[in-house]
Motif scaffolding. Structure first.
Motif, PDB file in Angstrom:
ATOM      1  N   LYS A   1       0.826  -1.204   0.000  1.00  0.00           N
ATOM      2  CA  LYS A   1       0.000   0.000   0.000  1.00  0.00           C
ATOM      3  C   LYS A   1       0.861   1.254   0.000  1.00  0.00           C
ATOM      4  O   LYS A   1       0.622   2.177  -0.777  1.00  0.00           O
ATOM      5  N   VAL A   2       1.880   1.294   0.854  1.00  0.00           N
ATOM      6  CA  VAL A   2       2.759   2.467   0.903  1.00  0.00           C
ATOM      7  C   VAL A   2       3.475   2.625  -0.432  1.00  0.00           C
ATOM      8  O   VAL A   2       3.610   3.739  -0.951  1.00  0.00           O
ATOM      9  N   HIS A   3       3.919   1.513  -1.016  1.00  0.00           N
ATOM     10  CA  HIS A   3       4.622   1.561  -2.300  1.00  0.00           C
ATOM     11  C   HIS A   3       3.695   2.079  -3.398  1.00  0.00           C
ATOM     12  O   HIS A   3       4.097   2.906  -4.218  1.00  0.00           O
ATOM     13  N   GLN A   4       2.445   1.614  -3.407  1.00  0.00           N
ATOM     14  CA  GLN A   4       1.481   2.091  -4.404  1.00  0.00           C
ATOM     15  C   GLN A   4       1.123   3.549  -4.182  1.00  0.00           C
ATOM     16  O   GLN A   4       0.983   4.307  -5.145  1.00  0.00           O
ATOM     17  N   ASP A   5       0.962   3.966  -2.923  1.00  0.00           N
ATOM     18  CA  ASP A   5       0.637   5.364  -2.618  1.00  0.00           C
ATOM     19  C   ASP A   5       1.748   6.307  -3.064  1.00  0.00           C
ATOM     20  O   ASP A   5       1.485   7.462  -3.398  1.00  0.00           O
ATOM     21  N   SER A   6       2.977   5.814  -3.065  1.00  0.00           N
ATOM     22  CA  SER A   6       4.103   6.640  -3.510  1.00  0.00           C
ATOM     23  C   SER A   6       4.328   6.517  -5.010  1.00  0.00           C
ATOM     24  O   SER A   6       5.326   7.004  -5.529  1.00  0.00           O
ATOM     25  N   GLU A   7       3.404   5.857  -5.703  1.00  0.00           N
ATOM     26  CA  GLU A   7       3.486   5.624  -7.144  1.00  0.00           C
ATOM     27  C   GLU A   7       4.754   4.864  -7.528  1.00  0.00           C
ATOM     28  O   GLU A   7       5.357   5.103  -8.563  1.00  0.00           O
ATOM     29  N   GLY A   8       5.173   3.972  -6.643  1.00  0.00           N
ATOM     30  CA  GLY A   8       6.315   3.106  -6.923  1.00  0.00           C
ATOM     31  C   GLY A   8       7.669   3.754  -6.752  1.00  0.00           C
ATOM     32  O   GLY A   8       8.665   3.208  -7.207  1.00  0.00           O
ATOM     33  N   THR A   9       7.717   4.929  -6.099  1.00  0.00           N
ATOM     34  CA  THR A   9       8.998   5.626  -5.975  1.00  0.00           C
ATOM     35  C   THR A   9       9.722   5.335  -4.668  1.00  0.00           C
ATOM     36  O   THR A   9      10.923   5.529  -4.592  1.00  0.00           O
ATOM     37  N   TYR A  10       9.008   4.918  -3.644  1.00  0.00           N
ATOM     38  CA  TYR A  10       9.641   4.672  -2.347  1.00  0.00           C
ATOM     39  C   TYR A  10      10.354   3.327  -2.329  1.00  0.00           C
ATOM     40  O   TYR A  10       9.821   2.328  -2.783  1.00  0.00           O
ATOM     41  N   GLY A  11      11.541   3.342  -1.760  1.00  0.00           N
ATOM     42  CA  GLY A  11      12.278   2.114  -1.524  1.00  0.00           C
ATOM     43  C   GLY A  11      12.159   1.719  -0.063  1.00  0.00           C
ATOM     44  O   GLY A  11      11.347   2.268   0.698  1.00  0.00           O
ATOM     45  N   ALA A  12      13.000   0.797   0.352  1.00  0.00           N
ATOM     46  CA  ALA A  12      12.931   0.267   1.713  1.00  0.00           C
ATOM     47  C   ALA A  12      13.117   1.341   2.790  1.00  0.00           C
ATOM     48  O   ALA A  12      12.379   1.341   3.784  1.00  0.00           O
ATOM     49  N   PRO A  13      14.070   2.278   2.648  1.00  0.00           N
ATOM     50  CA  PRO A  13      14.232   3.277   3.713  1.00  0.00           C
ATOM     51  C   PRO A  13      12.998   4.165   3.917  1.00  0.00           C
ATOM     52  O   PRO A  13      12.583   4.417   5.051  1.00  0.00           O
ATOM     53  N   MET A  14      12.408   4.628   2.831  1.00  0.00           N
ATOM     54  CA  MET A  14      11.239   5.498   2.955  1.00  0.00           C
ATOM     55  C   MET A  14      10.010   4.721   3.421  1.00  0.00           C
ATOM     56  O   MET A  14       9.197   5.235   4.192  1.00  0.00           O
ATOM     57  N   ILE A  15       9.860   3.495   2.953  1.00  0.00           N
ATOM     58  CA  ILE A  15       8.732   2.674   3.416  1.00  0.00           C
ATOM     59  C   ILE A  15       8.887   2.383   4.896  1.00  0.00           C
ATOM     60  O   ILE A  15       7.914   2.424   5.654  1.00  0.00           O
ATOM     61  N   THR A  16      10.119   2.125   5.335  1.00  0.00           N
ATOM     62  CA  THR A  16      10.369   1.908   6.759  1.00  0.00           C
ATOM     63  C   THR A  16       9.970   3.142   7.556  1.00  0.00           C
ATOM     64  O   THR A  16       9.315   3.039   8.602  1.00  0.00           O
ATOM     65  N   ALA A  17      10.332   4.317   7.060  1.00  0.00           N
ATOM     66  CA  ALA A  17       9.986   5.564   7.748  1.00  0.00           C
ATOM     67  C   ALA A  17       8.470   5.734   7.823  1.00  0.00           C
ATOM     68  O   ALA A  17       7.936   6.137   8.868  1.00  0.00           O
ATOM     69  N   GLU A  18       7.767   5.441   6.732  1.00  0.00           N
ATOM     70  CA  GLU A  18       6.305   5.547   6.736  1.00  0.00           C
ATOM     71  C   GLU A  18       5.679   4.587   7.746  1.00  0.00           C
ATOM     72  O   GLU A  18       4.767   4.951   8.480  1.00  0.00           O
ATOM     73  N   LEU A  19       6.164   3.348   7.769  1.00  0.00           N
ATOM     74  CA  LEU A  19       5.620   2.370   8.711  1.00  0.00           C
ATOM     75  C   LEU A  19       5.907   2.783  10.150  1.00  0.00           C
ATOM     76  O   LEU A  19       5.065   2.594  11.036  1.00  0.00           O
ATOM     77  N   ARG A  20       7.069   3.339  10.385  1.00  0.00           N
ATOM     78  CA  ARG A  20       7.390   3.817  11.739  1.00  0.00           C
ATOM     79  C   ARG A  20       6.504   4.982  12.129  1.00  0.00           C
ATOM     80  O   ARG A  20       6.111   5.109  13.293  1.00  0.00           O
ATOM     81  N   ASN A  21       6.176   5.861  11.171  1.00  0.00           N
ATOM     82  CA  ASN A  21       5.264   6.968  11.454  1.00  0.00           C
ATOM     83  C   ASN A  21       3.872   6.459  11.821  1.00  0.00           C
ATOM     84  O   ASN A  21       3.151   7.123  12.553  1.00  0.00           O
ATOM     85  N   GLU A  22       3.502   5.297  11.282  1.00  0.00           N
ATOM     86  CA  GLU A  22       2.215   4.689  11.614  1.00  0.00           C
ATOM     87  C   GLU A  22       2.260   3.939  12.938  1.00  0.00           C
ATOM     88  O   GLU A  22       1.256   3.386  13.362  1.00  0.00           O
ATOM     89  N   GLY A  23       3.436   3.866  13.567  1.00  0.00           N
ATOM     90  CA  GLY A  23       3.548   3.225  14.862  1.00  0.00           C
ATOM     91  C   GLY A  23       4.142   1.831  14.836  1.00  0.00           C
ATOM     92  O   GLY A  23       4.231   1.169  15.873  1.00  0.00           O
ATOM     93  N   GLU A  24       4.540   1.354  13.682  1.00  0.00           N
ATOM     94  CA  GLU A  24       5.127   0.017  13.557  1.00  0.00           C
ATOM     95  C   GLU A  24       6.593   0.060  13.977  1.00  0.00           C
ATOM     96  O   GLU A  24       7.334   0.942  13.568  1.00  0.00           O
ATOM     97  N   ARG A  25       6.993  -0.883  14.806  1.00  0.00           N
ATOM     98  CA  ARG A  25       8.411  -1.009  15.164  1.00  0.00           C
ATOM     99  C   ARG A  25       9.022  -2.029  14.223  1.00  0.00           C
ATOM    100  O   ARG A  25       8.803  -3.234  14.381  1.00  0.00           O
ATOM    101  N   ILE A  26       9.763  -1.533  13.224  1.00  0.00           N
ATOM    102  CA  ILE A  26      10.274  -2.416  12.185  1.00  0.00           C
ATOM    103  C   ILE A  26      11.627  -1.915  11.710  1.00  0.00           C
ATOM    104  O   ILE A  26      11.901  -0.717  11.717  1.00  0.00           O
ATOM    105  N   ASN A  27      12.470  -2.852  11.320  1.00  0.00           N
ATOM    106  CA  ASN A  27      13.819  -2.573  10.864  1.00  0.00           C
ATOM    107  C   ASN A  27      13.826  -2.476   9.341  1.00  0.00           C
ATOM    108  O   ASN A  27      13.088  -3.187   8.668  1.00  0.00           O
TER     109      ASN A  27
END
Length: 68
Positions: free
Chosen positions: A29-55
């Protein structure tokens, strides 16, 4: 690894697979919302902003698994 150890840890493996399937859906979902531009670092940041504790390494591994 012995057969008995493998059988003993089957429940934990199944639980981990269920959790990772949920994370994979959120990553898609995050990858699709970014129109395929986000990689692992930005997706990690988005998930952390949502409260997920993830590496970022786990995000990258899941992304490779699902073909992103």
């Amino acid at each position: 690894m012995s057969f008995s150890y493998w059988r003993h840890t089957a429940a934990a493996r199944t639980a981990r697979q269920v959790v990772e399937a949920g994370i994979a859906a959120r990553i898609r979902k995050v990858h699709q919302d970014s129109e395929g531009t986000y990689g692992a670092p930005m997706i990690t940041a988005e998930l952390r902003n949502e409260g997920e504790r993830i590496n970022h390494k786990r995000v990258a591994r899941i992304m490779r698994t699902i073909g992103l």
